[in-house]
Design an enzyme around this catalytic site. Structure first.
Site, PDB file in Angstrom:
ATOM      1  N   GLY A  84       0.861  -1.193   0.000  1.00  0.00           N
ATOM      2  CA  GLY A  84       0.000   0.000   0.000  1.00  0.00           C
ATOM      3  C   GLY A  84       0.890   1.233   0.000  1.00  0.00           C
ATOM      4  O   GLY A  84       2.010   1.203  -0.498  1.00  0.00           O
ATOM      5  N   ARG A  85       0.363   2.305   0.592  1.00  0.00           N
ATOM      6  CA  ARG A  85       1.127   3.567   0.625  1.00  0.00           C
ATOM      7  C   ARG A  85       2.514   3.368   1.232  1.00  0.00           C
ATOM      8  O   ARG A  85       3.514   3.805   0.693  1.00  0.00           O
ATOM      9  CB  ARG A  85       0.415   4.581   1.534  1.00  0.00           C
ATOM     10  CG  ARG A  85      -0.698   5.322   0.902  1.00  0.00           C
ATOM     11  CD  ARG A  85      -1.062   6.470   1.855  1.00  0.00           C
ATOM     12  NE  ARG A  85      -2.401   6.927   1.582  1.00  0.00           N
ATOM     13  CZ  ARG A  85      -3.498   6.380   2.108  1.00  0.00           C
ATOM     14  NH1 ARG A  85      -3.424   5.391   2.957  1.00  0.00           N
ATOM     15  NH2 ARG A  85      -4.691   6.839   1.783  1.00  0.00           N
ATOM     16  N   ILE A  86       2.558   2.711   2.405  1.00  0.00           N
ATOM     17  CA  ILE A  86       3.851   2.586   3.103  1.00  0.00           C
ATOM     18  C   ILE A  86       4.753   1.618   2.339  1.00  0.00           C
ATOM     19  O   ILE A  86       5.949   1.868   2.166  1.00  0.00           O
ATOM     20  CB  ILE A  86       3.648   2.143   4.571  1.00  0.00           C
ATOM     21  CG1 ILE A  86       2.787   3.175   5.318  1.00  0.00           C
ATOM     22  CG2 ILE A  86       4.988   1.962   5.276  1.00  0.00           C
ATOM     23  CD1 ILE A  86       2.369   2.765   6.733  1.00  0.00           C
ATOM     24  N   ARG A 136      -3.337  -8.967  -2.247  1.00  0.00           N
ATOM     25  CA  ARG A 136      -4.356  -9.879  -2.776  1.00  0.00           C
ATOM     26  C   ARG A 136      -4.445  -9.761  -4.299  1.00  0.00           C
ATOM     27  O   ARG A 136      -4.534 -10.737  -5.004  1.00  0.00           O
ATOM     28  CB  ARG A 136      -5.719  -9.596  -2.132  1.00  0.00           C
ATOM     29  CG  ARG A 136      -5.928 -10.464  -0.893  1.00  0.00           C
ATOM     30  CD  ARG A 136      -7.157 -10.077  -0.176  1.00  0.00           C
ATOM     31  NE  ARG A 136      -7.104  -8.661   0.212  1.00  0.00           N
ATOM     32  CZ  ARG A 136      -8.040  -8.027   0.903  1.00  0.00           C
ATOM     33  NH1 ARG A 136      -9.121  -8.663   1.277  1.00  0.00           N
ATOM     34  NH2 ARG A 136      -7.909  -6.758   1.226  1.00  0.00           N
ATOM     35  N   ALA A 168       4.189  -4.200  10.771  1.00  0.00           N
ATOM     36  CA  ALA A 168       2.741  -4.204  10.498  1.00  0.00           C
ATOM     37  C   ALA A 168       1.975  -4.087  11.811  1.00  0.00           C
ATOM     38  O   ALA A 168       1.702  -2.988  12.295  1.00  0.00           O
ATOM     39  CB  ALA A 168       2.369  -5.473   9.737  1.00  0.00           C
ATOM     40  N   GLU A 198       1.196  -6.324  22.866  1.00  0.00           N
ATOM     41  CA  GLU A 198       1.949  -5.137  23.292  1.00  0.00           C
ATOM     42  C   GLU A 198       1.256  -4.432  24.458  1.00  0.00           C
ATOM     43  O   GLU A 198       0.027  -4.393  24.493  1.00  0.00           O
ATOM     44  CB  GLU A 198       2.005  -4.119  22.132  1.00  0.00           C
ATOM     45  CG  GLU A 198       2.906  -4.489  21.010  1.00  0.00           C
ATOM     46  CD  GLU A 198       2.799  -3.486  19.865  1.00  0.00           C
ATOM     47  OE1 GLU A 198       3.136  -3.885  18.746  1.00  0.00           O
ATOM     48  OE2 GLU A 198       2.364  -2.332  20.067  1.00  0.00           O
ATOM     49  N   HIS A 245       7.361  -0.263  18.958  1.00  0.00           N
ATOM     50  CA  HIS A 245       6.252   0.303  18.154  1.00  0.00           C
ATOM     51  C   HIS A 245       6.429   1.816  17.979  1.00  0.00           C
ATOM     52  O   HIS A 245       5.559   2.605  18.352  1.00  0.00           O
ATOM     53  CB  HIS A 245       4.890  -0.018  18.795  1.00  0.00           C
ATOM     54  CG  HIS A 245       3.748   0.067  17.805  1.00  0.00           C
ATOM     55  ND1 HIS A 245       2.616  -0.692  17.908  1.00  0.00           N
ATOM     56  CD2 HIS A 245       3.574   0.840  16.699  1.00  0.00           C
ATOM     57  CE1 HIS A 245       1.790  -0.396  16.902  1.00  0.00           C
ATOM     58  NE2 HIS A 245       2.357   0.532  16.157  1.00  0.00           N
ATOM     59  N   ILE A 246       7.575   2.183  17.401  1.00  0.00           N
ATOM     60  CA  ILE A 246       7.873   3.611  17.223  1.00  0.00           C
ATOM     61  C   ILE A 246       8.080   3.976  15.757  1.00  0.00           C
ATOM     62  O   ILE A 246       8.647   5.035  15.458  1.00  0.00           O
ATOM     63  CB  ILE A 246       9.133   4.029  18.018  1.00  0.00           C
ATOM     64  CG1 ILE A 246      10.329   3.134  17.657  1.00  0.00           C
ATOM     65  CG2 ILE A 246       8.867   4.041  19.516  1.00  0.00           C
ATOM     66  CD1 ILE A 246      11.677   3.734  18.019  1.00  0.00           C
TER      67      ILE A 246
END
Ligand code: DGY
Length: 326
Positions: A155-157, A177, A235, A265, A283-284
């Site tokens: 996707g975008r990232i 997909r 992700a 987390e 998660h940064i």
């Protein structure tokens, strides 16, 4: 009377100022973590909530907050929110796509480099006073330049990661997909899941978490990775079976992993700390100062729009608004 908005966790002062122009704001600059009961009690007295991705919004909580009209998530991933339950109760849900794309892509490249070139392991070695000599086979790593990069979730990232990887002369493959239109794929070739695992020197996970992607990478998939390859998870926890990953890393296959997200987390499998072949961040990936500010302010604008009769820029369930207008 201004609509009442709860901001569940600490935000920037300008985020509060933005909200205060249109709303009566209850903030939480002390950043107290509200357990679900307390969050529900607070939300019940408000028309909107600007929440963090750590806040769980489910049917039981919503039933205690009939006044709530919008849930504005500070984050692009929204697996913390039961969107169907919100839609069924006429509650709008928004998120913050776009503003964090480049920062998450930067961090992904950082994890790739740190993992392949053993940066944190090397620093620990030096800090522990173990550097007594220079020798040919010291801290041998993997080359990033020229590697084959396999991206799950283009996707975008994913596309922003691919753009950076081209600067390292990497060959780029991906799995979605559906294959992307060629102008978006920009030369990256689509592969099915197993082919992507088998061909990639570096596998990057950017797939959103949902029941369908729970443990998408487990023992079978880890075994199917190319010998000597590296896994990067930016992700969501739960996309990878972390227990299976620890077992696989102990056997050295994959060769190493770079992780920013974990199941449960902020808890994580403590056995990860015993491994030298992992690079771990809490998660940064989106946590540059300008990006976190942009995320909070985007969430504020979404919330204001929803409560002042506008279409929120990032509305995830437009059917709610359509039903209200009908
Ligand atoms: C997101 O926006 O989803 C990031 O992972 C931060 O939670």
């Amino acid at each position: 009377m201004k609509p009442a908005v709860l901001v569940s966790r600490e935000v920037f002062d300008d985020t509060l100022a933005l909200l205060a122009e249109h709303c009566a704001v209850t903030s939480n600059q002390a950043d107290v973590r509200h357990p679900p009961e307390a969050l529900a009690a607070l939300m019940a007295a408000h028309d909107g909530a600007v929440i963090s991705t750590n806040d769980r919004i489910d049917a039981a909580l919503l039933d205690r907050c009939p006044r709530i009209r919008v849930i504005s998530n500070v984050g692009v991933g929204y697996n913390n929110i039961d969107v169907a339950a919100c839609t069924a109760r006429g509650v709008m849900v928004t998120n913050t796509p776009g503003v964090l794309t480049d920062s998450v892509a930067d961090h992904t490249l950082g994890l790739i480099l740190a993992t392949c070139r053993r940066l944190t392991e090397a620093e620990h070695y030096l800090r522990a006073g173990r550097w007594q000599a220079n020798f040919l086979k010291q801290m041998l790593g993997k080359d990033v330049h020229g590697a084959t990069l396999g991206i799950f979730g283009m996707g975008r990232i994913g596309q922003a990661v691919a753009k950076r990887a081209r600067g390292f002369d990497m060959t780029i493959r991906y799995h979605n997909r559906q294959p992307l239109p060629p102008e978006q794929a920009a030369g990256a070739q689509w592969r099915d899941k197993d082919a992507l695992l088998a061909e990639s020197d570096i596998v990057v996970l950017l797939t959103p978490y949902s029941p369908a992607t729970h443990h998408m990478i487990g023992a079978r998939e880890l075994a199917a990775m190319k010998p000597g390859s590296v896994l990067i998870n930016v992700a969501r926890g739960g996309v990878v079976d972390d227990a299976a990953l620890v077992d696989a890393l102990r056997r050295g296959h994959p060769w190493a992993a770079g992780l920013d997200v974990y199941e449960n987390e902020p808890q994580f499998d403590p056995r990860l700390l015993e491994l030298a072949n992992v690079v771990l961040t809490p998660h940064i990936a989106s946590a540059s100062e300008p990006t976190r500010r942009a995320m909070a302010n985007t969430a504020a604008r979404n919330c204001i729009a929803a409560l002042t009769g506008q279409v929120p820029p990032h509305l995830l369930n437009p059917e709610v608004r359509e039903a209200t207008r009908a």
